[in-house]
Design an enzyme around this catalytic site. Structure first.
Site, short mmCIF file in Angstrom:
data_model
loop_
_atom_site.label_atom_id
_atom_site.label_comp_id
_atom_site.label_asym_id
_atom_site.label_seq_id
_atom_site.Cartn_x
_atom_site.Cartn_y
_atom_site.Cartn_z
N ARG A 57 -10.15 -0.38 15.73
CA ARG A 57 -10.09 0.48 14.54
C ARG A 57 -11.01 -0.06 13.46
NH1 ARG A 57 -4.38 1.11 11.38
NH2 ARG A 57 -4.99 -0.97 10.67
N TYR A 60 16.90 30.30 6.57
CA TYR A 60 15.76 31.10 7.03
C TYR A 60 15.84 31.39 8.53
CZ TYR A 60 12.89 30.74 2.80
OH TYR A 60 12.40 30.85 1.53
N MET A 65 12.13 24.46 1.84
CA MET A 65 11.28 23.60 1.02
C MET A 65 12.09 22.82 -0.01
SD MET A 65 7.90 24.59 -1.22
CE MET A 65 6.99 25.31 0.11
N LYS A 100 0.85 -1.19 0.00
CA LYS A 100 0.00 0.00 0.00
C LYS A 100 0.89 1.25 0.00
CE LYS A 100 -0.45 -0.16 5.03
NZ LYS A 100 -1.34 0.02 6.17
C1 LIG Z 1 -3.86 -4.62 8.33
C2 LIG Z 1 -2.38 -4.51 8.10
N1 LIG Z 1 -1.66 -5.63 7.96
C3 LIG Z 1 -0.34 -5.60 7.77
C4 LIG Z 1 0.35 -4.39 7.71
C5 LIG Z 1 1.85 -4.40 7.52
O1 LIG Z 1 2.50 -3.92 8.65
P1 LIG Z 1 4.10 -3.88 8.72
O2 LIG Z 1 4.54 -2.85 7.73
O3 LIG Z 1 4.39 -3.49 10.12
O4 LIG Z 1 4.59 -5.23 8.36
C6 LIG Z 1 -0.36 -3.21 7.86
C7 LIG Z 1 0.37 -1.93 7.82
O5 LIG Z 1 0.02 -0.92 8.31
C8 LIG Z 1 -1.76 -3.26 8.06
O6 LIG Z 1 -2.49 -2.15 8.20
#
Ligand SMILES: Cc1ncc(COP(=O)(O)O)c(C=O)c1O
Length: 403
Positions: A156, A283, A331, A60
């Site tokens: 969550r 700055y 920046m 992700k």
């Molecule tokens: C539901 C879920 N599983 C697995 C992971 C992977 O976590 P990590 O990067 O600590 O391995 C995440 C990351 O945020 C997550 O939200």
């Protein structure tokens, strides 16, 4: 990872598709280090197991800032079992690039998300009663394969234990829905006290038993991200969802042996000036020279993900030596005190400066890890990696196949 002895080639320069990349600031992504880290995780989770758990890579947020398409392709070649994304959009991007691995969408299904996910052959995670209506209406996709998420203490996302019985009744009544997987997420597997993670795991086992009671038998149960995959063998179950460790970052305070950093953020000195004692730099004149000083200017700033919080509180590598960031990070530019280096061996415009990762030079070899920057900023390495912004071109290195 050291370049020594390896023939390296730049295979892609992502973001450069948006235009030319003239500035020497780059995030170099070492795909060999990524494959190596996958091997480390695989070997670890297979320990003492006749049937090792599957390893799904969490890609992700543009693969934690590393560039999702080249990373996914490299992991696919290295034999990863599947991918996890947060958004349906991220899964669609992977499919459009020809990635055929199983893809789990771990977070919400917003709007028309369920149909879009199923159209793209993504596996949605069902986590809330508000999704049941869409699931009921999705008969045309027969069978609809989903993973079910239960909230065992993260507070969550996921069906809570109290809400689970009626939820399972509803799912069991939908003949077109196959619950392939059951999952949960640990809240603090990275801390030293394992007791809450053990509680979550026990709640997860209870949820699994409740599923069986309702005639739902998920083939794949999973809970562990990097930290639990490393340190809690009993939580590895059928599959581990590993993100940060694949990118070479230790998932908890102690060393996770053998992980190699994957991202190297480098630039070059674009200006040098000698300033008398008492001269303000940057700055606000927030830092002043205490002696006659040589200041190097680097073309990288907080808009690139080099946090302003690092003003006068970070180091970069030049010629393999640590040099202090001085003055406020702006920046687009950062200033570094290179006085000692300039006296010893000279510093020139065009010298490489490494903000994250390793450098070998006449002065030696050193490495700045995401963990170090995170400590200075007061954040976690995840944020350091994902902060490297879109305007920093990524270039990808791997060993030539002809080596
Ligand atoms: C539901 C879920 N599983 C697995 C992971 C992977 O976590 P990590 O990067 O600590 O391995 C995440 C990351 O945020 C997550 O939200």
């Amino acid at each position: 990872m050291s370049d020594a002895g390896a023939t390296l080639r730049v295979v892609v320069s992502s973001r450069a598709d948006a235009g030319v990349a003239l500035r020497p600031t780059r995030a170099e992504i070492d795909l060999d280090a990524l494959a190596h880290n996958l091997g480390v995780v695989r070997a670890l989770v297979a320990e003492d197991r006749p049937a090792p758990p599957r390893v799904y890579a969490v890609v992700k947020a543009d693969a934690y800032g590393h560039g999702v398409i080249p990373v996914a392709r490299a992991l696919e070649s290295a034999g990863v079992d599947g991918l996890c994304v947060a958004l349906v959009e991220e899964g669609i991007e992977l499919r459009a690039a020809g990635v055929s691995l199983p893809i789990l969408v771990m977070s919400g299904l917003y709007g028309e998300g369920l149909g879009a996910a199923l159209d793209a052959r993504l596996t949605p995670v069902i986590h809330d009663a508000s999704q049941l209506q869409a699931l009921r209406a999705a008969r045309s996709y027969l069978p609809v394969r989903v993973h079910l998420k239960v909230d065992t203490g993260m507070g969550r996302l996921g069906v809570t234990p109290a809400a689970l019985p009626p939820f399972l009744d509803a799912i069991a009544s939908m003949g077109h829905v196959v619950v392939e997987g059951l999952m949960t997420h640990f809240a603090n597997a990275d801390c030293d006290d394992p007791s809450f993670t053990a509680t979550q795991l026990a709640r997860f086992e209870a949820a699994r038993a409740l599923c069986a009671h309702h005639g739902i038998l998920p083939g794949v149960c999973h809970a562990a991200a990097s930290a639990a995959a490393f340190r809690m063998p009993e939580a590895r179950l059928d599959l581990v969802r590993v993100g940060v460790a694949l990118y070479g970052v230790t998932p908890f305070l102690h060393d996770a042996p053998g992980l190699l950093p994957v991202m190297r953020l480098r630039t070059e000195v674009i200006a040098l000036r000698e300033l008398p004692p008492g001269s303000p730099v940057g700055y606000g004149g927030a830092w002043r020279t205490g002696r006659t000083s040589v200041i190097a200017t680097l073309p990288v700033g907080y808009a690139d993900g080099f946090f302003r919080r690092l003003s006068s509180d970070a180091e970069v590598l030049i010629q393999g030596q640590r040099c202090r960031v001085v003055g406020n990070v702006s920046m687009d530019m950062t200033t570094v005190d290179v006085t000692d280096l300039a006296r010893r061996s000279g510093v020139a415009v065009g010298d490489e400066a490494v903000l994250l990762g390793s450098q070998r030079g006449p002065g030696g070899f050193d490495v700045i890890r995401a963990e170090e920057i995170a400590r200075r900023v007061g954040t976690i390495p995840y944020e350091v990696l994902t902060a490297v912004s879109r305007r920093v071109p990524r270039s990808y290195r791997e060993r030539s196949p002809d080596r």
